[in-house]
Design a protein around this motif. Structure first.
Motif, mmCIF file in Angstrom:
data_model
loop_
_atom_site.group_PDB
_atom_site.id
_atom_site.type_symbol
_atom_site.label_atom_id
_atom_site.label_comp_id
_atom_site.label_asym_id
_atom_site.label_seq_id
_atom_site.Cartn_x
_atom_site.Cartn_y
_atom_site.Cartn_z
ATOM 1 N N TRP A 176 -2.704 -7.998 -11.351
ATOM 2 C CA TRP A 176 -2.091 -7.703 -10.047
ATOM 3 C C TRP A 176 -1.226 -6.446 -10.079
ATOM 4 O O TRP A 176 -1.459 -5.531 -9.267
ATOM 5 N N PRO A 177 -0.249 -6.319 -10.973
ATOM 6 C CA PRO A 177 0.527 -5.067 -10.985
ATOM 7 C C PRO A 177 -0.326 -3.861 -11.342
ATOM 8 O O PRO A 177 -0.071 -2.761 -10.828
ATOM 9 N N ARG A 178 -1.342 -4.036 -12.186
ATOM 10 C CA ARG A 178 -2.226 -2.914 -12.504
ATOM 11 C C ARG A 178 -2.968 -2.455 -11.253
ATOM 12 O O ARG A 178 -3.116 -1.244 -11.020
ATOM 13 N N HIS A 179 -3.434 -3.422 -10.463
ATOM 14 C CA HIS A 179 -4.136 -3.085 -9.224
ATOM 15 C C HIS A 179 -3.230 -2.336 -8.257
ATOM 16 O O HIS A 179 -3.635 -1.321 -7.670
ATOM 17 N N LEU A 180 -2.008 -2.801 -8.092
ATOM 18 C CA LEU A 180 -1.085 -2.138 -7.166
ATOM 19 C C LEU A 180 -0.781 -0.714 -7.617
ATOM 20 O O LEU A 180 -0.682 0.202 -6.783
ATOM 21 N N ARG A 181 -0.626 -0.511 -8.929
ATOM 22 C CA ARG A 181 -0.387 0.854 -9.433
ATOM 23 C C ARG A 181 -1.609 1.745 -9.187
ATOM 24 O O ARG A 181 -1.470 2.917 -8.816
ATOM 25 N N ALA A 182 -2.788 1.175 -9.380
ATOM 26 C CA ALA A 182 -4.009 1.961 -9.214
ATOM 27 C C ALA A 182 -4.201 2.398 -7.765
ATOM 28 O O ALA A 182 -4.520 3.568 -7.495
ATOM 29 N N ILE A 183 -4.034 1.481 -6.816
ATOM 30 C CA ILE A 183 -4.235 1.880 -5.419
ATOM 31 C C ILE A 183 -3.109 2.788 -4.938
ATOM 32 O O ILE A 183 -3.326 3.645 -4.080
ATOM 33 N N SER A 184 -1.916 2.650 -5.494
ATOM 34 C CA SER A 184 -0.811 3.550 -5.150
ATOM 35 C C SER A 184 -1.172 4.989 -5.495
ATOM 36 O O SER A 184 -0.955 5.916 -4.701
ATOM 37 N N ALA A 185 -1.739 5.178 -6.684
ATOM 38 C CA ALA A 185 -2.132 6.525 -7.102
ATOM 39 C C ALA A 185 -3.327 7.026 -6.296
ATOM 40 O O ALA A 185 -3.360 8.187 -5.850
ATOM 41 N N LEU A 213 0.839 -1.198 0.000
ATOM 42 C CA LEU A 213 0.000 0.000 0.000
ATOM 43 C C LEU A 213 0.877 1.252 0.000
ATOM 44 O O LEU A 213 0.589 2.238 0.675
ATOM 45 N N VAL A 214 1.934 1.205 -0.788
ATOM 46 C CA VAL A 214 2.826 2.354 -0.919
ATOM 47 C C VAL A 214 2.144 3.425 -1.763
ATOM 48 O O VAL A 214 1.388 3.114 -2.686
ATOM 49 N N HIS A 215 2.381 4.702 -1.449
ATOM 50 C CA HIS A 215 1.798 5.795 -2.215
ATOM 51 C C HIS A 215 2.666 6.126 -3.424
ATOM 52 O O HIS A 215 3.869 5.844 -3.445
ATOM 53 N N GLU A 216 2.070 6.755 -4.387
ATOM 54 C CA GLU A 216 2.721 7.010 -5.666
ATOM 55 C C GLU A 216 3.988 7.848 -5.533
ATOM 56 O O GLU A 216 4.906 7.730 -6.339
ATOM 57 N N LEU A 241 -1.318 -10.652 2.090
ATOM 58 C CA LEU A 241 -1.986 -10.093 0.911
ATOM 59 C C LEU A 241 -3.271 -9.360 1.270
ATOM 60 O O LEU A 241 -3.857 -8.667 0.438
ATOM 61 N N THR A 242 -3.723 -9.493 2.505
ATOM 62 C CA THR A 242 -5.060 -9.033 2.873
ATOM 63 C C THR A 242 -5.247 -7.540 2.703
ATOM 64 O O THR A 242 -6.244 -7.088 2.133
ATOM 65 N N LYS A 243 -4.328 -6.724 3.222
ATOM 66 C CA LYS A 243 -4.500 -5.275 3.182
ATOM 67 C C LYS A 243 -4.622 -4.745 1.760
ATOM 68 O O LYS A 243 -5.312 -3.761 1.512
ATOM 69 N N ALA A 244 -3.954 -5.384 0.813
ATOM 70 C CA ALA A 244 -3.965 -4.894 -0.567
ATOM 71 C C ALA A 244 -5.079 -5.511 -1.398
ATOM 72 O O ALA A 244 -5.221 -5.165 -2.565
ATOM 73 N N THR A 245 -5.885 -6.397 -0.796
ATOM 74 C CA THR A 245 -6.933 -7.048 -1.568
ATOM 75 C C THR A 245 -8.291 -6.874 -0.908
ATOM 76 O O THR A 245 -9.065 -6.002 -1.274
ATOM 77 N N SER A 246 -8.586 -7.713 0.081
ATOM 78 C CA SER A 246 -9.894 -7.717 0.721
ATOM 79 C C SER A 246 -9.747 -8.311 2.118
ATOM 80 O O SER A 246 -8.883 -9.165 2.340
ATOM 81 N N PRO A 247 -10.588 -7.875 3.078
ATOM 82 C CA PRO A 247 -10.507 -8.467 4.414
ATOM 83 C C PRO A 247 -10.773 -9.966 4.424
ATOM 84 O O PRO A 247 -10.380 -10.663 5.357
#
Length: 487
Positions: free
Chosen positions: A368-377, A290-293, A317-323
């Motif tokens: 997966w990498p698309r999701h991480l980039r999206a939540i980072s932004a 959950l790193v910021h951009e 993996l929980t924090k970056a996906t779902s509880p």
């Protein structure tokens, strides 16, 4: 807030009128209720749902709502007062009582009432979760050969290998155990490393769920202060000498709740101090994904720089996906690994194979990498929105550190001077939390984050569990109203 009030008022009115209908009798249609009471269809639906939850009506899709049949004779309540004696006697011989106070955990797990802005949440809002990718991964996983069979007790080899690569350094798949979420992994680690009654060093402030784990295991949390650069090495060394502790639990990256990152010059010091004390460092790497951009390159986990097996590493993996996507890794090196494995197997047997297979499908997919980039932004946008709103609406609250990762801000309340002394002296956090809920926003008081007395009152505000920036702005405005109520 008006919608919520209308729901309650309509439910009261409908409850009064139920005697007009015989058991099983049909109530007026939703459309007629909308016209009669001049409320929205949503209000009617929620009011009927409230009566259904009370067992007064039964709703049937496509048919309408009906008065429920009378309930059977209620069985008289038994006398459970004997349990007070039994539970008290159970811990009479413990050096440290194994009390279980889950309030610091449930505050971020319990859903607030409808209409309340959720600044106390500990997980991503559904709009930020990779729901389609998770659903697709679970579907593909269910079709894998053997997907519903018994997995290896340590976890699927491919998933262990993936976690090992993400940790880096000399960590290999052989040193990784797959667990059922970070909370479960931390529980296993503390049970393995410290006997009941032992002291365990913790950051101050720190994650309430970890304090609850320690106390439930009969351990004695001993605080070691944290500043903007993480735990203070000199005080950590003093704490080891004074207590004889053999475990230190820390979050070196975007610490909860302060958001601090352990400074480069302190990383080696922490490992050296623990090694000289003959102690383990439990590294809770809970929000690395959950790193910021605007964060820049991240430091590697402490476990990647630890050839001597000092670090027991936890990530999930929980924090970056779902509880509900509860898949974690517990990594260690040396003889301690077998003890960790034995305790985990006794407690949980293994993580269900379909979930492990789904985790493999998810992290191996292009989504997966698309999701991480999206939540980072998105997390950066939300952090900046909340920071700007607080500075505009509540400049009285101190924000000493703006993190570049994680999902929350840690604010210090006034020290109790002038007209705010009554509100923000003893119990001030509770007063603000209660006033905020009355204003329609749920926040987290800071007291549960301290294992001993805190130096000042604090609150924690999450920006990840809300629907978007508009809700953040509205939540801060409501918090401003709560603040004004107390002054």
């Amino acid at each position: 807030m008006q919608e919520r009030s209308s729901v309650g008022e309509l439910a009261i009115q409908l409850r009064r009128e139920l005697d007009r209908y015989s058991p099983g009798g049909k109530l007026p249609s939703s459309r007629s209720l909308v016209e009669r009471f001049r409320v929205s269809p949503v209000t009617v639906s929620r009011a009927l749902a409230q009566l259904a939850a009370e067992g007064l009506v039964v709703t049937r899709p496509g048919a309408g709502a009906f008065r429920a049949e009378p309930r059977g004779t209620t069985t008289p309540a038994g006398d459970t007062s004997w349990q007070e004696v039994a539970l008290s006697a159970d811990g009479a011989a413990d050096l440290v009582p194994r009390s279980v106070d889950a309030s610091g955990v449930t505050v971020s797990l319990a859903a607030p009432p409808p209409g309340v802005v959720e600044f106390n949440g500990g997980y991503l809002h559904p709009s930020l979760q990779p729901e389609r990718a998770m659903a697709a991964a679970l579907s593909r996983a269910g079709r894998r050969p053997g997907a519903w069979g018994r997995p290896p007790m340590e976890g699927l080899p491919e998933l262990r290998e993936w976690f090992a690569r993400s940790i880096g350094g000399g960590v290999t798949a052989a040193g990784v155990l797959i667990g059922a979420g970070g909370q479960s992994a931390l529980t296993t680690a503390l049970r393995a490393l410290a006997p009941p009654g032992a002291p365990v060093l913790v950051e101050s402030p720190t994650y309430p769920g970890m304090l609850a784990i320690a106390r439930a295991a009969g351990l004695r949390p001993v605080p070691v202060p944290v500043d903007a650069d993480g735990v203070k090495p000199a005080l950590l060394a003093d704490a080891f000498r004074a207590t004889g502790a053999r475990v230190f639990v820390c979050q070196p990256l975007f610490q909860n709740p302060t958001g601090a990152v352990l400074a480069p010059e302190r990383r080696g010091e922490v490992l050296r101090i623990a090694r000289e004390a003959g102690a383990f460092v439990v590294e809770d790497d809970f929000v690395r994904r959950l790193v910021h951009e605007d964060a820049g390159p991240l430091p590697s986990p402490l476990a990647a720089d630890d050839p001597d097996g000092v670090v027991v590493h936890v990530n999930s993996l929980t924090k970056a996906t779902s509880p509900s996507f509860r898949v974690s890794a517990l990594a260690a090196h040396g003889p301690v690994l077998e003890r960790l494995r034995a305790i985990q197997v006794v407690d949980t047997f293994f993580v269900p194979r379909p979930l492990q297979e789904a985790a493999l499908e998810l992290v191996g997919s292009p989504a997966w990498p698309r999701h991480l980039r999206a939540i980072s932004a998105e997390l950066k946008i939300r952090r900046d929105t909340m920071t700007a709103a607080l500075r505009l609406e509540l400049p009285e609250l101190a924000l000493p550190h703006i993190p570049s990762g994680g999902y929350h801000l840690w604010l210090r309340l006034p020290d109790g001077t002038g007209g705010t002394s009554q509100a923000f002296g003893s119990g001030g956090e509770t007063a603000l939390t209660e006033a905020a809920l009355r204003a329609g926003v749920a926040i987290t008081p800071g007291r549960p984050y301290f294992s001993a007395e805190s130096a000042a009152p604090h609150v924690r505000l999450s920006f990840a569990a809300v629907a978007g920036t508009g809700e953040i702005a509205e939540g801060v405005r409501r918090l401003r109203s709560a603040w004004a109520e107390l002054l």
